[in-house]
Design a protein around this motif. Structure first.
Motif, PDB file in Angstrom:
ATOM      1  N   ILE A  37       8.164 -11.694   0.854  1.00  0.00           N
ATOM      2  CA  ILE A  37       8.333 -11.637   3.249  1.00  0.00           C
ATOM      3  C   ILE A  37       7.659  -9.837   3.057  1.00  0.00           C
ATOM      4  CG2 ILE A  37       9.759 -11.480   5.081  1.00  0.00           C
ATOM      5  CD1 ILE A  37      12.045 -13.097   3.445  1.00  0.00           C
ATOM      6  N   PHE A  38       8.368  -9.029   2.038  1.00  0.00           N
ATOM      7  CA  PHE A  38       7.268  -7.386   2.749  1.00  0.00           C
ATOM      8  C   PHE A  38       6.412  -7.657   2.222  1.00  0.00           C
ATOM      9  CE2 PHE A  38      12.043  -6.196   2.231  1.00  0.00           C
ATOM     10  CZ  PHE A  38      12.400  -6.513   3.515  1.00  0.00           C
ATOM     11  N   ALA A  39       5.250  -8.730   1.516  1.00  0.00           N
ATOM     12  CA  ALA A  39       3.896  -8.190   1.513  1.00  0.00           C
ATOM     13  C   ALA A  39       3.297  -7.922   3.458  1.00  0.00           C
ATOM     14  CB  ALA A  39       3.426  -9.396   0.854  1.00  0.00           C
ATOM     15  N   PHE A  40       4.255  -8.744   4.163  1.00  0.00           N
ATOM     16  CA  PHE A  40       4.256  -9.077   5.580  1.00  0.00           C
ATOM     17  C   PHE A  40       4.486  -8.273   6.705  1.00  0.00           C
ATOM     18  CE2 PHE A  40       2.597 -12.720   3.185  1.00  0.00           C
ATOM     19  CZ  PHE A  40       1.640 -12.939   2.770  1.00  0.00           C
ATOM     20  N   PRO A  65       1.206   2.299  10.530  1.00  0.00           N
ATOM     21  CA  PRO A  65       0.326   1.806   9.402  1.00  0.00           C
ATOM     22  C   PRO A  65      -0.289   2.717   8.671  1.00  0.00           C
ATOM     23  CG  PRO A  65       0.329   0.193  11.910  1.00  0.00           C
ATOM     24  CD  PRO A  65       0.936   1.862  11.840  1.00  0.00           C
ATOM     25  N   LEU A  66      -1.417   1.941   7.484  1.00  0.00           N
ATOM     26  CA  LEU A  66      -1.980   3.027   7.355  1.00  0.00           C
ATOM     27  C   LEU A  66      -3.114   3.503   7.467  1.00  0.00           C
ATOM     28  CD1 LEU A  66      -1.903   3.490   4.102  1.00  0.00           C
ATOM     29  CD2 LEU A  66      -3.118   2.487   3.323  1.00  0.00           C
ATOM     30  N   ASP A  67      -3.670   2.478   8.655  1.00  0.00           N
ATOM     31  CA  ASP A  67      -4.944   3.325   9.345  1.00  0.00           C
ATOM     32  C   ASP A  67      -4.210   4.529  10.310  1.00  0.00           C
ATOM     33  OD1 ASP A  67      -6.401   1.711   7.989  1.00  0.00           O
ATOM     34  OD2 ASP A  67      -6.543  -0.031   9.610  1.00  0.00           O
ATOM     35  N   GLN A  68      -3.076   4.464  10.701  1.00  0.00           N
ATOM     36  CA  GLN A  68      -3.222   6.013  11.539  1.00  0.00           C
ATOM     37  C   GLN A  68      -1.865   6.718  11.171  1.00  0.00           C
ATOM     38  OE1 GLN A  68      -0.279   3.831  14.662  1.00  0.00           O
ATOM     39  NE2 GLN A  68      -1.329   1.765  14.611  1.00  0.00           N
ATOM     40  N   ILE A  69      -2.093   7.522   9.564  1.00  0.00           N
ATOM     41  CA  ILE A  69      -2.271   8.222   8.625  1.00  0.00           C
ATOM     42  C   ILE A  69      -3.022   8.745   8.189  1.00  0.00           C
ATOM     43  CG2 ILE A  69      -0.863   8.599   6.648  1.00  0.00           C
ATOM     44  CD1 ILE A  69       0.839   5.856   6.888  1.00  0.00           C
ATOM     45  N   ALA A  70      -3.098  10.010   8.542  1.00  0.00           N
ATOM     46  CA  ALA A  70      -4.525  10.850   7.343  1.00  0.00           C
ATOM     47  C   ALA A  70      -4.776  10.305   6.528  1.00  0.00           C
ATOM     48  CB  ALA A  70      -4.108  12.134   8.047  1.00  0.00           C
ATOM     49  N   PRO A  71      -6.095  10.611   5.771  1.00  0.00           N
ATOM     50  CA  PRO A  71      -6.756  10.108   4.404  1.00  0.00           C
ATOM     51  C   PRO A  71      -6.312  10.548   3.640  1.00  0.00           C
ATOM     52  CG  PRO A  71      -7.919   9.173   6.594  1.00  0.00           C
ATOM     53  CD  PRO A  71      -7.097  10.069   6.966  1.00  0.00           C
ATOM     54  N   ALA A 142       1.290  -8.221  -8.275  1.00  0.00           N
ATOM     55  CA  ALA A 142       0.688  -9.076  -7.508  1.00  0.00           C
ATOM     56  C   ALA A 142       0.419  -9.753  -6.926  1.00  0.00           C
ATOM     57  CB  ALA A 142       1.364 -10.029  -8.818  1.00  0.00           C
ATOM     58  N   LEU A 143       1.485  -9.797  -5.482  1.00  0.00           N
ATOM     59  CA  LEU A 143       1.827 -10.591  -4.492  1.00  0.00           C
ATOM     60  C   LEU A 143       1.511  -8.897  -3.194  1.00  0.00           C
ATOM     61  CD1 LEU A 143       4.767 -12.245  -4.141  1.00  0.00           C
ATOM     62  CD2 LEU A 143       2.634 -12.984  -5.070  1.00  0.00           C
ATOM     63  N   TRP A 144       0.853  -7.760  -3.571  1.00  0.00           N
ATOM     64  CA  TRP A 144       0.459  -6.806  -2.398  1.00  0.00           C
ATOM     65  C   TRP A 144      -0.178  -6.347  -2.643  1.00  0.00           C
ATOM     66  CZ3 TRP A 144       5.665  -3.294  -1.142  1.00  0.00           C
ATOM     67  CH2 TRP A 144       6.732  -3.734  -0.465  1.00  0.00           C
ATOM     68  N   SER A 145      -1.394  -5.805  -1.949  1.00  0.00           N
ATOM     69  CA  SER A 145      -2.551  -4.747  -1.627  1.00  0.00           C
ATOM     70  C   SER A 145      -2.100  -4.541  -2.036  1.00  0.00           C
ATOM     71  CB  SER A 145      -3.449  -5.396  -0.510  1.00  0.00           C
ATOM     72  OG  SER A 145      -2.823  -4.484   0.008  1.00  0.00           O
ATOM     73  N   LYS A 146      -3.159  -3.398  -2.824  1.00  0.00           N
ATOM     74  CA  LYS A 146      -2.745  -1.597  -3.369  1.00  0.00           C
ATOM     75  C   LYS A 146      -2.689  -1.129  -2.113  1.00  0.00           C
ATOM     76  CE  LYS A 146      -3.023  -1.063  -7.894  1.00  0.00           C
ATOM     77  NZ  LYS A 146      -2.322  -0.102  -8.741  1.00  0.00           N
ATOM     78  N   ARG A 147      -3.138  -1.513  -0.614  1.00  0.00           N
ATOM     79  CA  ARG A 147      -2.875  -0.574   0.453  1.00  0.00           C
ATOM     80  C   ARG A 147      -2.095  -1.109   1.124  1.00  0.00           C
ATOM     81  NH1 ARG A 147      -6.780   1.021   3.596  1.00  0.00           N
ATOM     82  NH2 ARG A 147      -5.713   0.540   5.761  1.00  0.00           N
ATOM     83  N   ARG A 148      -1.007  -2.129   0.590  1.00  0.00           N
ATOM     84  CA  ARG A 148       0.383  -2.505   1.536  1.00  0.00           C
ATOM     85  C   ARG A 148       1.102  -1.130   0.692  1.00  0.00           C
ATOM     86  NH1 ARG A 148       3.350  -3.623   5.301  1.00  0.00           N
ATOM     87  NH2 ARG A 148       5.515  -4.790   5.067  1.00  0.00           N
ATOM     88  N   ILE A 149       1.193  -1.585  -0.665  1.00  0.00           N
ATOM     89  CA  ILE A 149       1.739  -0.998  -1.743  1.00  0.00           C
ATOM     90  C   ILE A 149       2.420   0.432  -1.222  1.00  0.00           C
ATOM     91  CG2 ILE A 149       2.323  -0.014  -3.880  1.00  0.00           C
ATOM     92  CD1 ILE A 149       0.903  -2.295  -5.151  1.00  0.00           C
ATOM     93  N   LEU A 150       0.982   1.053  -1.031  1.00  0.00           N
ATOM     94  CA  LEU A 150       0.873   2.535  -0.547  1.00  0.00           C
ATOM     95  C   LEU A 150       1.340   2.815   0.921  1.00  0.00           C
ATOM     96  CD1 LEU A 150       0.460   5.953  -1.234  1.00  0.00           C
ATOM     97  CD2 LEU A 150      -2.074   4.889  -0.166  1.00  0.00           C
ATOM     98  N   GLU A 151       1.480   2.043   2.102  1.00  0.00           N
ATOM     99  CA  GLU A 151       1.762   2.303   2.832  1.00  0.00           C
ATOM    100  C   GLU A 151       3.415   1.839   2.838  1.00  0.00           C
ATOM    101  OE1 GLU A 151       0.170  -0.327   6.652  1.00  0.00           O
ATOM    102  OE2 GLU A 151       1.869  -1.510   6.436  1.00  0.00           O
ATOM    103  N   VAL A 152       3.766   1.011   2.255  1.00  0.00           N
ATOM    104  CA  VAL A 152       4.831   0.750   2.535  1.00  0.00           C
ATOM    105  C   VAL A 152       6.064   1.988   1.145  1.00  0.00           C
ATOM    106  CG1 VAL A 152       7.145  -0.022   1.330  1.00  0.00           C
ATOM    107  CG2 VAL A 152       4.906  -1.639   2.443  1.00  0.00           C
ATOM    108  N   ASP A 225     -10.888   4.335  -3.955  1.00  0.00           N
ATOM    109  CA  ASP A 225     -11.019   3.325  -3.440  1.00  0.00           C
ATOM    110  C   ASP A 225     -10.546   2.658  -3.495  1.00  0.00           C
ATOM    111  OD1 ASP A 225     -13.210   5.255  -3.496  1.00  0.00           O
ATOM    112  OD2 ASP A 225     -14.232   3.892  -4.814  1.00  0.00           O
ATOM    113  N   CYS A 226      -9.342   1.882  -3.984  1.00  0.00           N
ATOM    114  CA  CYS A 226      -8.230   0.623  -3.561  1.00  0.00           C
ATOM    115  C   CYS A 226      -7.823   0.643  -2.131  1.00  0.00           C
ATOM    116  CB  CYS A 226      -7.404   0.309  -4.892  1.00  0.00           C
ATOM    117  SG  CYS A 226      -6.308   1.838  -5.024  1.00  0.00           S
ATOM    118  N   PHE A 227      -7.697   1.922  -1.646  1.00  0.00           N
ATOM    119  CA  PHE A 227      -6.281   2.103  -0.177  1.00  0.00           C
ATOM    120  C   PHE A 227      -7.378   3.312   0.657  1.00  0.00           C
ATOM    121  CE2 PHE A 227      -5.503   6.299  -3.151  1.00  0.00           C
ATOM    122  CZ  PHE A 227      -5.285   7.165  -1.960  1.00  0.00           C
ATOM    123  N   GLN A 228      -8.702   3.555   0.002  1.00  0.00           N
ATOM    124  CA  GLN A 228      -9.411   4.148   1.358  1.00  0.00           C
ATOM    125  C   GLN A 228     -11.103   3.306   0.862  1.00  0.00           C
ATOM    126  OE1 GLN A 228      -8.605   8.323   1.078  1.00  0.00           O
ATOM    127  NE2 GLN A 228      -7.550   7.588   2.362  1.00  0.00           N
TER     128      GLN A 228
END
Length: 237
Positions: A37-40, A65-71, A142-152, A225-228
């Motif tokens: 569930i928390f993947a989304f 959201p990750l896109d709103q956090i300074a790179p 396995a269920l989350w992307s690297k970007r999702r992991i970093l965002e959470v 590269d996996c999150f930016q």
């Protein structure tokens, strides 16, 4: 006279083990469902936040959201906590081997492991918690992307007593928003993560300088590269 208490004790013990196995299987299903569930869906609260609320008022927290956090904030946290974040599947075996070889007491937990602990478990160390964390980590990978992991992670990590998530951290420590954090501010926030209850941003200058260098390094060598995506980063901070 025959003792008929032993069979009864054996029966109760067998029933107890069956009940424990049943509870463990249901707990595993619940955790697996929550990971999916928390993947989304954004986790609304964590056990750590609820526990901390007993001792400290919680700072206002909003999901960012990750896109709103300074790179540079993203890179600083990865450089500080898990420089090989993009290269492993949840466990950094090279870091684990270094720790074992050195006999050091320092941890080698990855951002994925810390996310598993922060979102689903508790902070007190125990073999039970570590076993659950170890089981959850590859499932999250396995269920989350690297970007999702970093965002959470950035939205649930503790940046000071009662200060959870990057929105609260940016406002509390610097009076700004996550997208406006400078490189120096990002490094100082990342520097307090290992000891958020005792380390302040104005006490982390030496570590923050090393984090600044590390954040630049992982950008240059591709470990971000996996999150930016590089094209997007060149136009960002």
């Amino acid at each position: 006279m025959p003792d008929d208490t032993a069979p009864r004790r054996g029966g109760w013990m067998a029933a107890g083990w069956r009940a424990l196995r049943w509870l463990a299987s249901r707990l595993a299903l619940v955790l697996l469902g929550l990971v999916a569930i928390f993947a989304f869906v954004n986790p609304p609260v964590t056990w750590t936040m609820l526990a901390e609320r007993r001792d400290h008022p919680l700072a206002e927290r909003r999901w960012v959201p990750l896109d709103q956090i300074a790179p540079v904030m993203q890179r600083s946290v990865v450089a500080a906590e898990d420089a090989n974040f993009c290269l492993h599947w949840g466990f950094d075996m090279s870091e684990i081997r270094k720790v074992v070889a050195s006999g050091s007491n320092r941890g080698a937990s990855t951002i994925t492991q810390q996310t598993a602990k922060n979102v689903f478990l508790w902070q007190q160390r125990s073999w039970v918690r570590k076993a659950l964390e170890t089981g959850l980590t590859p499932i999250i990978e396995a269920l989350w992307s690297k970007r999702r992991i970093l965002e959470v992670y950035l939205n649930v990590a503790e940046f000071g007593p009662g200060v959870f998530g990057i929105h609260a951290a940016a406002a509390h420590h610097f009076g700004t928003t996550p997208d406006r954090l400078t490189a120096a501010q990002a490094a100082r926030l990342a520097a307090i993560l290992p000891a958020p209850k005792t380390r302040r941003t104005d006490q982390a200058s030496a570590r923050s300088r090393a984090i600044l260098d590390g954040a630049a390094t992982i950008l240059r060598d591709g470990r971000a590269d996996c999150f930016q995506p590089r094209g997007r980063e060149r136009s960002g901070g």
